[in-house]
Design a protein around this motif. Structure first.
Motif, PDB file in Angstrom:
ATOM      1  N   VAL A  26       0.836  -1.198   0.000  1.00 14.59           N
ATOM      2  CA  VAL A  26       0.000   0.000   0.000  1.00 14.59           C
ATOM      3  C   VAL A  26       0.871   1.249   0.000  1.00 14.59           C
ATOM      4  O   VAL A  26       1.798   1.382   0.808  1.00 14.59           O
ATOM      5  CB  VAL A  26      -0.933   0.028   1.233  1.00 14.59           C
ATOM      6  CG1 VAL A  26      -1.595   1.396   1.399  1.00 14.59           C
ATOM      7  CG2 VAL A  26      -1.994  -1.060   1.120  1.00 14.59           C
ATOM      8  N   THR A  27       0.574   2.143  -0.920  1.00 11.55           N
ATOM      9  CA  THR A  27       1.083   3.509  -0.876  1.00 11.55           C
ATOM     10  C   THR A  27      -0.097   4.414  -0.558  1.00 11.55           C
ATOM     11  O   THR A  27      -1.179   4.263  -1.156  1.00 11.55           O
ATOM     12  CB  THR A  27       1.707   3.924  -2.219  1.00 11.55           C
ATOM     13  OG1 THR A  27       2.930   3.203  -2.399  1.00 11.55           O
ATOM     14  CG2 THR A  27       2.001   5.410  -2.250  1.00 11.55           C
ATOM     15  N   PHE A  28       0.098   5.323   0.377  1.00 13.95           N
ATOM     16  CA  PHE A  28      -0.982   6.232   0.745  1.00 13.95           C
ATOM     17  C   PHE A  28      -0.517   7.671   0.595  1.00 13.95           C
ATOM     18  O   PHE A  28       0.502   8.069   1.166  1.00 13.95           O
ATOM     19  CB  PHE A  28      -1.440   5.982   2.188  1.00 13.95           C
ATOM     20  CG  PHE A  28      -2.602   6.849   2.594  1.00 13.95           C
ATOM     21  CD1 PHE A  28      -3.817   6.771   1.933  1.00 13.95           C
ATOM     22  CD2 PHE A  28      -2.490   7.755   3.647  1.00 13.95           C
ATOM     23  CE1 PHE A  28      -4.892   7.570   2.302  1.00 13.95           C
ATOM     24  CE2 PHE A  28      -3.565   8.550   4.033  1.00 13.95           C
ATOM     25  CZ  PHE A  28      -4.759   8.460   3.351  1.00 13.95           C
ATOM     26  N   LEU A  29      -1.268   8.434  -0.201  1.00 12.83           N
ATOM     27  CA  LEU A  29      -1.010   9.858  -0.342  1.00 12.83           C
ATOM     28  C   LEU A  29      -1.904  10.594   0.638  1.00 12.83           C
ATOM     29  O   LEU A  29      -3.139  10.584   0.496  1.00 12.83           O
ATOM     30  CB  LEU A  29      -1.296  10.338  -1.767  1.00 12.83           C
ATOM     31  CG  LEU A  29      -0.171  10.195  -2.801  1.00 12.83           C
ATOM     32  CD1 LEU A  29       0.249   8.735  -2.957  1.00 12.83           C
ATOM     33  CD2 LEU A  29      -0.590  10.784  -4.140  1.00 12.83           C
ATOM     34  N   GLN A  30      -1.279  11.185   1.652  1.00 11.26           N
ATOM     35  CA  GLN A  30      -2.039  11.872   2.698  1.00 11.26           C
ATOM     36  C   GLN A  30      -2.107  13.377   2.403  1.00 11.26           C
ATOM     37  O   GLN A  30      -1.118  13.997   2.037  1.00 11.26           O
ATOM     38  CB  GLN A  30      -1.408  11.651   4.073  1.00 11.26           C
ATOM     39  CG  GLN A  30      -2.149  12.352   5.204  1.00 11.26           C
ATOM     40  CD  GLN A  30      -1.799  11.783   6.544  1.00 11.26           C
ATOM     41  OE1 GLN A  30      -2.585  11.079   7.144  1.00 11.26           O
ATOM     42  NE2 GLN A  30      -0.603  12.076   7.041  1.00 11.26           N
ATOM     43  N   ALA A  31      -3.299  13.927   2.574  1.00 12.75           N
ATOM     44  CA  ALA A  31      -3.519  15.338   2.279  1.00 12.75           C
ATOM     45  C   ALA A  31      -2.835  16.234   3.304  1.00 12.75           C
ATOM     46  O   ALA A  31      -2.530  15.818   4.429  1.00 12.75           O
ATOM     47  CB  ALA A  31      -5.014  15.642   2.257  1.00 12.75           C
ATOM     48  N   THR A  32      -2.618  17.480   2.889  1.00  9.91           N
ATOM     49  CA  THR A  32      -2.082  18.465   3.836  1.00  9.91           C
ATOM     50  C   THR A  32      -3.053  18.703   4.982  1.00  9.91           C
ATOM     51  O   THR A  32      -2.644  18.949   6.117  1.00  9.91           O
ATOM     52  CB  THR A  32      -1.796  19.792   3.111  1.00  9.91           C
ATOM     53  OG1 THR A  32      -2.973  20.183   2.387  1.00  9.91           O
ATOM     54  CG2 THR A  32      -0.643  19.642   2.134  1.00  9.91           C
ATOM     55  N   GLU A  33      -4.338  18.620   4.683  1.00 11.60           N
ATOM     56  CA  GLU A  33      -5.378  18.759   5.715  1.00 11.60           C
ATOM     57  C   GLU A  33      -6.333  17.574   5.577  1.00 11.60           C
ATOM     58  O   GLU A  33      -7.363  17.662   4.900  1.00 11.60           O
ATOM     59  CB  GLU A  33      -6.132  20.080   5.557  1.00 11.60           C
ATOM     60  CG  GLU A  33      -5.244  21.310   5.754  1.00 11.60           C
ATOM     61  CD  GLU A  33      -6.021  22.608   5.600  1.00 11.60           C
ATOM     62  OE1 GLU A  33      -7.262  22.538   5.487  1.00 11.60           O
ATOM     63  OE2 GLU A  33      -5.389  23.670   5.590  1.00 11.60           O
ATOM     64  N   PRO A  34      -6.016  16.431   6.205  1.00  9.69           N
ATOM     65  CA  PRO A  34      -6.851  15.233   6.051  1.00  9.69           C
ATOM     66  C   PRO A  34      -8.290  15.478   6.470  1.00  9.69           C
ATOM     67  O   PRO A  34      -8.565  16.232   7.416  1.00  9.69           O
ATOM     68  CB  PRO A  34      -6.169  14.217   6.973  1.00  9.69           C
ATOM     69  CG  PRO A  34      -4.759  14.687   7.076  1.00  9.69           C
ATOM     70  CD  PRO A  34      -4.839  16.185   7.039  1.00  9.69           C
ATOM     71  N   TRP A  35      -9.198  14.802   5.782  1.00  5.73           N
ATOM     72  CA  TRP A  35     -10.624  14.926   6.061  1.00  5.73           C
ATOM     73  C   TRP A  35     -11.021  14.063   7.266  1.00  5.73           C
ATOM     74  O   TRP A  35     -12.022  14.312   7.916  1.00  5.73           O
ATOM     75  CB  TRP A  35     -11.405  14.498   4.819  1.00  5.73           C
ATOM     76  CG  TRP A  35     -12.839  14.905   4.793  1.00  5.73           C
ATOM     77  CD1 TRP A  35     -13.464  15.823   5.586  1.00  5.73           C
ATOM     78  CD2 TRP A  35     -13.850  14.414   3.911  1.00  5.73           C
ATOM     79  NE1 TRP A  35     -14.788  15.942   5.244  1.00  5.73           N
ATOM     80  CE2 TRP A  35     -15.046  15.083   4.214  1.00  5.73           C
ATOM     81  CE3 TRP A  35     -13.844  13.469   2.882  1.00  5.73           C
ATOM     82  CZ2 TRP A  35     -16.241  14.839   3.532  1.00  5.73           C
ATOM     83  CZ3 TRP A  35     -15.029  13.241   2.208  1.00  5.73           C
ATOM     84  CH2 TRP A  35     -16.219  13.915   2.533  1.00  5.73           C
ATOM     85  N   THR A  39      -7.621  10.390  14.993  1.00  7.67           N
ATOM     86  CA  THR A  39      -7.747   9.511  16.149  1.00  7.67           C
ATOM     87  C   THR A  39      -6.600   8.500  16.146  1.00  7.67           C
ATOM     88  O   THR A  39      -5.945   8.270  15.119  1.00  7.67           O
ATOM     89  CB  THR A  39      -9.081   8.760  16.121  1.00  7.67           C
ATOM     90  OG1 THR A  39      -9.102   7.910  14.961  1.00  7.67           O
ATOM     91  CG2 THR A  39     -10.256   9.720  16.049  1.00  7.67           C
ATOM     92  N   GLU A  40      -6.381   7.892  17.284  1.00  3.90           N
ATOM     93  CA  GLU A  40      -5.322   6.884  17.391  1.00  3.90           C
ATOM     94  C   GLU A  40      -5.557   5.753  16.401  1.00  3.90           C
ATOM     95  O   GLU A  40      -4.619   5.273  15.750  1.00  3.90           O
ATOM     96  CB  GLU A  40      -5.267   6.350  18.822  1.00  3.90           C
ATOM     97  CG  GLU A  40      -4.171   5.339  19.072  1.00  3.90           C
ATOM     98  CD  GLU A  40      -4.123   4.869  20.512  1.00  3.90           C
ATOM     99  OE1 GLU A  40      -3.445   3.860  20.781  1.00  3.90           O
ATOM    100  OE2 GLU A  40      -4.767   5.508  21.372  1.00  3.90           O
ATOM    101  N   GLN A  41      -6.803   5.332  16.270  1.00  3.81           N
ATOM    102  CA  GLN A  41      -7.124   4.238  15.355  1.00  3.81           C
ATOM    103  C   GLN A  41      -6.865   4.638  13.892  1.00  3.81           C
ATOM    104  O   GLN A  41      -6.260   3.877  13.127  1.00  3.81           O
ATOM    105  CB  GLN A  41      -8.585   3.830  15.515  1.00  3.81           C
ATOM    106  CG  GLN A  41      -9.026   2.692  14.606  1.00  3.81           C
ATOM    107  CD  GLN A  41     -10.479   2.303  14.833  1.00  3.81           C
ATOM    108  OE1 GLN A  41     -11.169   2.862  15.687  1.00  3.81           O
ATOM    109  NE2 GLN A  41     -10.947   1.348  14.062  1.00  3.81           N
ATOM    110  N   ASN A  42      -7.310   5.835  13.508  1.00  6.96           N
ATOM    111  CA  ASN A  42      -7.104   6.283  12.128  1.00  6.96           C
ATOM    112  C   ASN A  42      -5.632   6.440  11.800  1.00  6.96           C
ATOM    113  O   ASN A  42      -5.169   6.043  10.720  1.00  6.96           O
ATOM    114  CB  ASN A  42      -7.834   7.606  11.894  1.00  6.96           C
ATOM    115  CG  ASN A  42      -9.345   7.439  11.797  1.00  6.96           C
ATOM    116  OD1 ASN A  42      -9.851   6.323  11.678  1.00  6.96           O
ATOM    117  ND2 ASN A  42     -10.054   8.543  11.856  1.00  6.96           N
ATOM    118  N   LEU A  43      -4.877   7.009  12.718  1.00  4.60           N
ATOM    119  CA  LEU A  43      -3.453   7.215  12.471  1.00  4.60           C
ATOM    120  C   LEU A  43      -2.711   5.885  12.377  1.00  4.60           C
ATOM    121  O   LEU A  43      -1.757   5.752  11.598  1.00  4.60           O
ATOM    122  CB  LEU A  43      -2.852   8.087  13.566  1.00  4.60           C
ATOM    123  CG  LEU A  43      -3.332   9.551  13.569  1.00  4.60           C
ATOM    124  CD1 LEU A  43      -2.748  10.295  14.760  1.00  4.60           C
ATOM    125  CD2 LEU A  43      -2.981  10.253  12.269  1.00  4.60           C
ATOM    126  N   ALA A  44      -3.142   4.899  13.158  1.00  4.14           N
ATOM    127  CA  ALA A  44      -2.511   3.580  13.075  1.00  4.14           C
ATOM    128  C   ALA A  44      -2.713   2.980  11.690  1.00  4.14           C
ATOM    129  O   ALA A  44      -1.790   2.362  11.126  1.00  4.14           O
ATOM    130  CB  ALA A  44      -3.086   2.658  14.147  1.00  4.14           C
TER     131      ALA A  44
END
Length: 424
Positions: A26-35, A39-44
């Motif tokens: 998996v490659t994930f492109l994370q936004a400058t301001e994520p939608w 949370t701890e779960q999301n960041l994990a």
């Protein structure tokens, strides 16, 4: 497979989790301001990606193209996907430039431009709504007169019903035009370009609102379910939640699926899982809008409870050209997710609690105050979602009765009048 995910809505982070559990890279492109909330779960989940490319302006085609090109050069990408509709055009443009596998770019561009989508339906001789694209308020008012009131006025490439209005007469239409043309300051800055494409005027479709969750790959279509909507009796534009399956006769549900397939063919949505909102009118199914992404909000969770399967597992199989895709065989009873929404703004009671809902008959899950950044003694606005619960019963009517019973008690617990009563 090596799958590149570009940004995400909160629910679709589960697609990344499932991809990693299935052994995909998996490659994930994370936004400058994520939608999604940090949370701890999301960041994990985000940090579980094999490659995390951070601070990308994911609505900008050049920025997405640069990031994907670098990733593809280091480790060839098999498929690119986004579940954030405001990023869909940038991803489609990047895939076209780089020759990467994803949903057909022209299909994405057509779906994202609701005026172009209506034109494609007309060309294919499919049922649609009367519409016009206006460049000014004066043009929009003239179009509304031609189309007739009540009319819907909105940006042609919006999201989440932002800056969308229902006008009953010319005065309300003029107010809607002002809201659309002057309301950009309320939006994230990098969304505003897609909201500046004029004013779309459409006839207000009436009937039963449903959605078809439809997969597509190599000319084959996979209907996952037909979903119903709870709509408030006092204002049918207000959606109170969703339920699976839709409360339709089997033959009519089948007609909705057949129509959704023809819509995808007409606009060119060819690879992925798509969320097509449809109004079942007196003249049959008519498209409200086609979303080039998986259903959002609570629907993936409702779907999991209703079918025992994960919609993102199906998405991953569709992206894998060698994998079997098997829609669920059916559902048992009716499973609904119901929002808790106050009629008026106010302050929640100091002893307010929703924890007890979990012990009510048929309740499968409660999404509480913390997820909606509210709680006892907190001030809430009219129509704000303060909590949500999912329940199952024998049929749609039984789910409605169970939800209303819980909501009546909640009114006492919260100290606020709630939106109760579903449109027939």
């Amino acid at each position: 497979m090596h799958i590149a995910f570009v940004d995400s809505n909160p629910a679709a982070l589960d697609a990344i989790r499932r991809a990693k559990e299935e052994g995909h890279r998996v490659t994930f492109l994370q936004a400058t301001e994520p939608w999604y909330p940090p949370t701890e779960q999301n960041l994990a989940v985000v940090h579980s990606a094999d490659t995390l490319i951070d601070r990308v302006t994911t609505t900008d085609a050049e920025a997405v193209t640069r990031a994907l090109a670098a990733s593809h050069a280091a480790d060839p990408i098999d498929a690119v996907i986004t579940q954030h509709e405001m990023c869909a055009e940038a991803v489609a443009a990047a895939c076209r430039t780089l020759g990467l596998r994803g949903t057909a770019p022209e299909g994405v561009f057509t779906a994202r431009r609701k005026d172009l989508c209506r034109a494609a339906l007309e060309k294919a001789r499919l049922a649609s709504a009367r519409y016009a694209l206006a460049g000014t308020a004066e043009e929009a008012l003239a179009a509304a007169e031609r189309i007739g009131y009540p009319a819907v006025l909105k940006p042609p490439s919006g999201a989440d019903s932002l800056l969308a209005y229902v006008a009953q007469d010319a005065a309300q239409a003029a107010e809607a035009c002002t809201g659309i043309l002057e309301g950009l300051d309320s939006l994230p800055e990098n969304w505003r370009g897609q909201f500046r494409r004029g004013i779309l005027v459409e006839e207000l479709l009436t009937g039963t609102l449903v959605s078809v969750e439809l997969g597509a790959r190599d000319g084959e279509f996979f209907p996952f379910c037909v979903t119903g909507r709870f709509r408030w009796a006092k204002d049918e534009v207000v959606e109170l939640g969703s339920y699976i399956p839709a409360n339709l006769p089997e033959d009519l549900a089948g007609r909705c699926v057949a129509y959704a397939i023809e819509v995808c063919r007409a606009i060119g949505l060819d690879l992925g899982v798509f969320h097509l909102e449809i109004m079942v009118t007196e003249r049959g199914p008519v498209l409200v809008e086609a979303n080039p992404r998986v259903m959002g909000g609570a629907l993936p969770t409702i779907y999991r409870h209703a079918t025992g399967t994960n919609i993102y597992d199906s998405l991953l199989r569709i992206l894998d050209p060698e994998a079997d895709v098997r829609p669920p065989a059916g559902t048992e009873g009716c499973t609904g997710g119901r929002k808790v929404m106050p009629v008026h703004g106010g302050t929640l009671a100091p002893t307010a609690s929703v924890d007890w809902i979990a012990d009510e008959p048929g309740v499968l899950q409660v999404v509480g105050f913390d997820d909606y950044a509210t709680g006892p003694g907190r001030t809430v606005q009219a129509g704000q979602v303060v909590a949500r619960f999912i329940l199952r019963d024998t049929d749609h009517a039984a789910v409605v009765r169970g939800a209303e019973r819980i909501l009546r008690r909640l009114e006492q617990e919260l100290g606020l009048e709630l939106m109760i009563g579903e449109k027939d």
